[in-house]
Structure formats: C-alpha cells, structure tokens
Write an enzyme that holds these catalytic residues in place. Structure first.
Site, PDB file in Angstrom:
ATOM      1  N   HIS A  17      16.265  22.781  49.423  1.00 37.99           N
ATOM      2  CA  HIS A  17      16.531  23.105  49.087  1.00 37.99           C
ATOM      3  C   HIS A  17      18.003  23.806  50.183  1.00 37.99           C
ATOM      4  O   HIS A  17      19.078  23.421  49.555  1.00 37.99           O
ATOM      5  CB  HIS A  17      16.092  24.443  48.582  1.00 37.99           C
ATOM      6  CG  HIS A  17      17.503  25.077  47.406  1.00 37.99           C
ATOM      7  ND1 HIS A  17      17.969  26.452  48.503  1.00 37.99           N
ATOM      8  CD2 HIS A  17      18.012  25.009  46.351  1.00 37.99           C
ATOM      9  CE1 HIS A  17      18.848  26.444  48.071  1.00 37.99           C
ATOM     10  NE2 HIS A  17      18.331  26.675  46.893  1.00 37.99           N
ATOM     11  N   ARG A  21      21.219  17.067  39.939  1.00 42.59           N
ATOM     12  CA  ARG A  21      20.116  17.570  39.826  1.00 42.59           C
ATOM     13  C   ARG A  21      20.188  18.697  38.653  1.00 42.59           C
ATOM     14  O   ARG A  21      20.385  19.114  38.615  1.00 42.59           O
ATOM     15  CB  ARG A  21      19.337  17.898  40.819  1.00 42.59           C
ATOM     16  CG  ARG A  21      19.212  16.896  42.302  1.00 42.59           C
ATOM     17  CD  ARG A  21      18.782  17.092  43.816  1.00 42.59           C
ATOM     18  NE  ARG A  21      18.704  16.570  44.691  1.00 42.59           N
ATOM     19  CZ  ARG A  21      20.069  15.889  45.467  1.00 42.59           C
ATOM     20  NH1 ARG A  21      21.003  16.134  45.426  1.00 42.59           N
ATOM     21  NH2 ARG A  21      19.393  15.196  46.802  1.00 42.59           N
ATOM     22  N   ARG A  66      19.424  14.106  35.953  1.00 44.10           N
ATOM     23  CA  ARG A  66      18.234  13.416  35.678  1.00 44.10           C
ATOM     24  C   ARG A  66      17.354  15.246  35.306  1.00 44.10           C
ATOM     25  O   ARG A  66      17.549  15.946  35.683  1.00 44.10           O
ATOM     26  CB  ARG A  66      17.595  13.589  36.904  1.00 44.10           C
ATOM     27  CG  ARG A  66      16.424  13.246  37.097  1.00 44.10           C
ATOM     28  CD  ARG A  66      15.871  13.213  39.186  1.00 44.10           C
ATOM     29  NE  ARG A  66      15.628  15.349  39.317  1.00 44.10           N
ATOM     30  CZ  ARG A  66      15.581  14.597  40.962  1.00 44.10           C
ATOM     31  NH1 ARG A  66      15.975  13.443  42.082  1.00 44.10           N
ATOM     32  NH2 ARG A  66      16.067  15.847  41.867  1.00 44.10           N
ATOM     33  N   GLU A  71      10.276   6.252  42.466  1.00 46.32           N
ATOM     34  CA  GLU A  71      10.265   7.050  43.398  1.00 46.32           C
ATOM     35  C   GLU A  71       8.635   7.134  44.276  1.00 46.32           C
ATOM     36  O   GLU A  71       8.368   7.306  45.160  1.00 46.32           O
ATOM     37  CB  GLU A  71       9.725   8.367  42.379  1.00 46.32           C
ATOM     38  CG  GLU A  71      11.443   9.200  42.819  1.00 46.32           C
ATOM     39  CD  GLU A  71      11.647   9.974  42.005  1.00 46.32           C
ATOM     40  OE1 GLU A  71      12.501  11.017  42.681  1.00 46.32           O
ATOM     41  OE2 GLU A  71      10.884  10.178  40.447  1.00 46.32           O
TER      42      GLU A  71
END
Length: 450
Positions: free
Chosen positions: A81, A176, A223, A319
């Site tokens: 993050h 995101r 997403r 992924e």
C-alpha cells in the site's frame, strides 16, 4: 525546527550519516522531521513537510500521506500500500526498512532518497530553501512520441486522477476499487449496514466518476474489490473478517465476490449507474479468476444488474498459473481485454509473498518463467483479437516495456511517474521492429545470383 541528530551514545551525528535503508519505492529526495506513527489515530499529528515513519501505512492514512514530504515503513515491498499510494501522490518513499521506527527519533531531521532507498542525517535547515521532496511529473505537453502501443496509467487514489491525466496517458489501465472502499474507513458490509445500499453504490460511483471525468473519453478500467482480509480487518467492522495466515493467498478478488454475490452486485450497480449517466469510457475488470467458470459467473452478475456484456467493454485479470493455462477458455467467455497482473503472477509463480520484506529480493519480474507465461497469454489474445495490457509494477520498467512491445502487447499501464519514459521506450521499440521488418523485406527482395 532545530535538527535532532542524536546518536546512540548521545553524540550528534554528522550530516550524511546513514541511519537506515530499504527498498526505494517512490523516487524523489525529501528532507523533513520524523513523525513516528504507531497507531492510525496518530495520523493527525502529520503536518506539511513531515516524514511519516511507521510499520506500514493503511488506507486511513492517505490524507496524512498527502501532507507528508516523505514516507518510511518498516515492512512491505514494492507492491505494498505504501509503495503504490506514494508513487501516485508523488511522495518520495522507502519501504521494508525493517528498523526505521526503532532507529529514528521523533522530530529528527532526515533526508530520504526514494530512488536509492537510503536514509541519512539531514544537512542543517536553510531558510527559504526549495522543498527537496518536490518534483515535476512529465505531462502530456512537449510533444510526446506517438505510439501504436497505448501507454496507460494505474490509479488508486481518485484525487490523483488529474495528475495522472496530465501525463497524457491513453487511459487508465487499472483503477483499484479497493482503495476507494478502504478510504471510507469501514468494511463494505459495515458501510452498507450504517448507510444503506444506495449510499454505498453512490459512494463508489462518485469516486470512479472523478477518474472518468479527468480522462474522458479515454477509457478507464476499474477493477472490482480485491482487498485482502488483513487490510479490511483494520477498518470499522473488521472484527468480522476471517483471520488468515497468508491473506494474499486467501479470501480476496473474484473468489470473495462469487461467495458474496449480493455485495459484488452493489459494486457492479455503481458501474451501471455511471453507464446510465453517459460514462461510456468506464470498463469493468474482474480480479484473480482461476478459470473460465469464474469469469462466466462474474459475467452473469453483470447481467443481473443490467450491464450488457455485448455492449459494454469488460475483461479479467490474468494473475494465477491456472488462469494462464486456461487463457483460451477464458477468452471464449466473451471478454474484451485481459490485464496481466504481474504483481500477483510473480507472487504465485515464484511463491514469493509480495508484502513480505524478508523475501522482496526474490521478487523477480524478469524470471524466464514469468516472461514466457506473459508471452503465451499475449499470443493467445492476439489470435482472438482480445486486447492485452500489463498493470503490475513491472509495467513501469523500460526493459519490460521493450519486451512486451516486441511480443505484441496492446497497451502498457504504468505508474504515474513513469508514463513519459515508458512512452519513449515503446516508441523506440516500435521503430526498431519496423526497421528490422524493412531490412528483412529488403533481404528477401534481393536477386539471387547463381
């Protein structure tokens, strides 16, 4: 403020003395007083120009991160993050120092280099000096080269949307949603419980709208939720989150969305709301599917909220090793694009926890297995006219950009601060491919002498 450069023995250290080091995760040099944050409630202590020093940042700390001159964390890797948000905010940062909160002292003036990963005792403060942490980001002006391969940008913080758009990027390759949801300081379930479903849908759609406005008509791929349980556990309502030994391998991404379909449909209703408002540049992307069945069920959720997958562009992240092997079947589900999430591809294929500083040196985007896997996905997608992009940290690396262009990728999505350099690398790679093809044609056209 006077400098507080105190050594272990109580002696003042010389400017330039190294205090700690880690992984340079957001470039730039910053100087300022240390503010050690042990609890999120202390984030209000951060003033303009302070250097945040903490074990690990959290979504609640974003306002403080915006005010800071630099950021240091004990834990985390290049995809944590702290690393992701710092790059978007343009704040120099170093992650994975290990001991920053122990060896540094509150109020101590330090200089950190977010490129080299070093932290040293600062020079004496000079009045009216230019802020060392400030830096310009290349924008769309100055005649950036035109490329056939699109260069997009990753966005996590909607407030950084205009900064991202000013780079001249061809769109957003990854927005995101988890950072939008986590910034509410409540888990999605708690937010709905306190404010209701409509408020939840509006909250998400209005944040996505900031990005869609900044980029319109350029596409924005947003997403659905992909937040690990340990991040959600830090929020109000987080006591109900399951405890997992390795959250990166746990209850996240599409696997959680399919187990909690009503919550996922609230997210998708936010997309539908934007489509109804005329934002035809907003595209839906699903994270972490393993196979075609996952993608099929996700498509059905879209249809249930009124999103027509034949009229709206949508796609999936690739992924996991399973999704790489199942790429042909996933394509058959009708997706318009595939996004290579290299942060997780590397994590899962090399068995390296991307948030674990102890193994950060084993996180290798250029491992031959990783390169081969990505090349295979791009080849399969090109055969079926499905767009491909890369959204992971490695998409900002010039050597990776060159490799992917040579393999025929449709677009690359990079960090905000790397858009200009990636575009130049892409332009050079495309010119070389054209030149090589021209030379090959010339050789084929030469008369053969017996």
């Amino acid at each position: 403020m006077a400098s507080e450069n105190v050594a272990v023995d109580g002696e003042e250290l010389e400017p330039g003395t190294e205090l700690t080091s880690g992984y340079g995760s957001s470039p730039g040099v910053a100087t300022g007083p240390v503010r050690i944050i042990e609890d999120i409630d202390e984030a209000d202590r951060i003033e303009e120009g302070d250097v945040i020093v903490t074990e690990m940042t959290a979504p609640d700390m974003v306002p403080a991160m915006k005010r800071s001159a630099g950021i240091l964390t004990d834990e985390g890797g290049m995809t944590s993050h702290a690393a992701i948000v710092s790059r978007e905010l343009g704040v120099p940062a170093i992650v994975g120092c290990g001991d920053a909160t122990d060896v540094l002292t509150d109020g101590q003036r330090i200089t950190l280099d977010g490129q080299k990963g070093t932290v040293v005792v600062a020079e004496e403060e000079v009045e009216d000096a230019e802020p060392e942490g400030s830096r310009e980001v290349e924008g769309g002006s100055g005649g950036p080269p035109t490329t056939a391969t699109e260069v997009k940008v990753n966005v996590s913080i909607p407030d950084a949307a205009q900064r991202a758009a000013d780079t001249g990027a061809d769109g957003v390759g990854l927005l995101r949603l988890e950072h939008i949801l986590l910034s509410t300081s409540k888990t999605p379930e708690k937010y709905v419980e306190d404010h209701g479903e409509e408020a939840f849908v509006k909250e998400i759609s209005e944040e996505i709208r900031k990005v869609a406005d900044a980029f319109y008509p350029r596409p924005v791929r947003a997403r659905t939720l992909d937040a690990p349980t340990d991040e959600l556990a830090e929020l109000e309502g987080g006591e109900n989150e399951p405890h997992e030994h390795n959250p990166m391998l746990g209850y996240r991404g599409i696997r959680r969305s399919l187990k909690e379909p009503e919550m996922c449909k609230l997210e998708l209703r936010a997309f539908k709301r934007l489509h109804d408002m005329g934002y035809d540049n907003v595209e839906v992307m699903f994270p972490l599917p393993n196979d075609a069945e996952d993608v099929r069920r996700a498509r059905e959720l879209m249809e249930e909220v009124g999103i027509d997958p034949e009229k709206r562009r949508w796609g999936a992240m690739v992924e996991t090793p399973a999704s790489i092997r199942a790429i042909d079947e996933i394509i058959d589900e009708g997706i318009d694009f595939v996004a290579l999430g290299t942060n997780d591809i590397v994590q899962f294929m090399l068995a390296v926890d991307r948030n674990n500083a102890n193994v950060a040196d084993r996180f290798d985007d250029f491992h031959p297995t990783i390169l081969e896997a990505m090349a295979n996905v791009i080849e399969a997608c090109n055969e079926h006219d499905v767009d491909t992009t890369i959204t992971g940290q490695s998409g900002s690396h010039p050597d990776m950009a060159k490799f992917l262009v040579e393999k025929g990728i449709t677009s690359l999505s990079s960090n905000i601060d790397a858009v200009g350099e990636v575009r130049r690398v892409v332009a050079r790679a495309e010119r070389k491919l054209l030149l090589d093809a021209a030379r090959e044609n010339l050789d084929d056209d030469e008369p053969q002498i017996d």
